[in-house]
Design an enzyme around this catalytic site. Structure first.
Site, PDB file in Angstrom:
ATOM      1  N   LYS A 112      33.606  16.960   6.200  1.00  0.00           N
ATOM      2  CA  LYS A 112      33.215  15.435   6.143  1.00  0.00           C
ATOM      3  C   LYS A 112      32.499  15.083   7.215  1.00  0.00           C
ATOM      4  O   LYS A 112      31.553  14.395   7.227  1.00  0.00           O
ATOM      5  CB  LYS A 112      34.607  14.749   5.975  1.00  0.00           C
ATOM      6  CG  LYS A 112      35.253  14.838   4.672  1.00  0.00           C
ATOM      7  CD  LYS A 112      36.514  13.971   4.832  1.00  0.00           C
ATOM      8  CE  LYS A 112      37.090  14.334   3.294  1.00  0.00           C
ATOM      9  NZ  LYS A 112      38.753  13.700   3.402  1.00  0.00           N
ATOM     10  N   GLN A 128      43.839  11.698   5.587  1.00  0.00           N
ATOM     11  CA  GLN A 128      43.987  12.889   4.701  1.00  0.00           C
ATOM     12  C   GLN A 128      45.155  13.313   4.424  1.00  0.00           C
ATOM     13  O   GLN A 128      46.172  13.299   5.098  1.00  0.00           O
ATOM     14  CB  GLN A 128      43.362  14.041   5.765  1.00  0.00           C
ATOM     15  CG  GLN A 128      43.236  15.429   5.077  1.00  0.00           C
ATOM     16  CD  GLN A 128      42.215  15.527   4.127  1.00  0.00           C
ATOM     17  OE1 GLN A 128      41.028  14.902   4.215  1.00  0.00           O
ATOM     18  NE2 GLN A 128      42.528  16.244   3.103  1.00  0.00           N
ATOM     19  N   ASP A 144      38.362   6.854  -0.520  1.00  0.00           N
ATOM     20  CA  ASP A 144      38.926   7.847  -1.488  1.00  0.00           C
ATOM     21  C   ASP A 144      39.346   7.265  -2.652  1.00  0.00           C
ATOM     22  O   ASP A 144      39.660   8.193  -3.432  1.00  0.00           O
ATOM     23  CB  ASP A 144      40.287   8.205  -0.521  1.00  0.00           C
ATOM     24  CG  ASP A 144      40.422   9.724   0.291  1.00  0.00           C
ATOM     25  OD1 ASP A 144      39.270  10.279  -0.345  1.00  0.00           O
ATOM     26  OD2 ASP A 144      41.073   9.889   1.072  1.00  0.00           O
TER      27      ASP A 144
END
Length: 292
Positions: free
Chosen positions: A52, A96, A119
């Site tokens: 990322k 995450q 997300d």
């Protein structure tokens, strides 16, 4: 059989994003900023977050990585989320997953400002997606949809079987494939308790496998000419690799691919598109495309 190249598609899309960012900055606009919160040292999460950060560089974004050890308290993590919610320079951020067992994942997801939830996990974004309103769509389903569109694969009216019912892939994927403005397909969701699973799969024009079981989809489950999208990325031991493992998909590739019109490989299929989608969502957040 045509291989769906997620790596090349993602590279092309990231190049387009980078050009747009250049224009925004040249016109005096703000450089998009993505932050990532990483708890502990899970191997898969480490790799994903590293990719990322790299993708942010390729797209011309600013990126921030915030690390915590496994023993971080839920309260400390919630305070970090609150700081990122209030930081006007941060356009979007992700926490995450998975998180350690002593932390309530849903509580953390709910604490994220839905306007920065790139997300696409917050219930407001999930709800808006399910009724077709503009929102951040979770990265893996968005990546799959982008690949199908990029390769001009006919979806409208086709029978699509989604294997798996997770909140991150299975459920949103089925919603998107069903909706008129996206897939416009006839969708069946199958899972570990589904009866007649093989028969369901054999009727499918498009199979999206997201069960997390290596080599689950075999040749006798796939009809000739089907499109197969493999979301699986399980680490299996492999002594011939320097790392000691290899990534294995949910589809037994060598067996299934000869029957397919299109198929994604693992790695190099859906994975790169997931990160690419996160970049698309971050750009949309920076441009205030969905929420003012």
């Amino acid at each position: 059989m045509q291989l769906i190249d997620g790596k090349a598609t993602a590279a092309a899309i990231k190049a387009e994003i980078a050009e747009e960012v250049k224009t925004i900055v040249a016109q005096g606009g703000k450089q998009p900023h993505l932050a990532a919160v990483l708890v502990g040292h899970d191997g898969g999460s480490e790799t994903y977050v590293k990719n990322k950060v790299k993708a942010c560089e390729q797209c011309g974004f600013k990126s921030t990585l915030i690390r915590f050890e496994d023993d971080v308290t839920e309260e400390e993590l919630l305070q970090c989320v609150d700081r990122l919610n209030k930081d006007e320079d941060v356009d979007g951020f992700i926490v995450q997953l998975p998180l350690p067992e002593h932390i309530d994942e849903q509580k953390i997801i709910m604490a994220v400002d839905y306007k920065k939830d790139v997300d696409g996990f917050h219930p407001i974004n999930v709800g808006r997606m399910s009724i077709g309103l503009p929102c951040f769509i979770s990265a893996t389903p968005l990546g799959i949809l982008t690949l199908l569109q990029y390769y001009n694969i006919e979806m409208s009216g086709k029978k699509c079987v989604v294997l798996g019912r997770s909140n991150i892939v299975g459920k949103p994927m089925a919603q998107l494939m069903m909706q008129k403005q996206y897939g416009d397909a006839t969708v069946t969701i199958c899972h570990s308790s589904s009866k007649g699973l093989k028969d369901e799969c054999r009727q499918a024009d498009i199979i999206i496998a997201a069960v997390g079981k290596p080599d689950f989809v075999r040749a006798d489950m796939v009809k000739e000419g089907a499109v197969v999208i493999d979301v699986g990325t399980t680490r299996v031991p492999d002594a011939s690799r320097k790392s000691g493992f290899r990534l294995n998909g949910d589809v037994k590739f060598d067996e299934v691919s000869p029957k397919c019109s299109y198929i994604t490989p693992v790695p190099g299929g859906v994975g790169p598109m997931t990160i690419c989608s996160l970049m698309k969502n971050t750009l949309a957040a920076a441009k205030k495309e969905y929420y003012k």
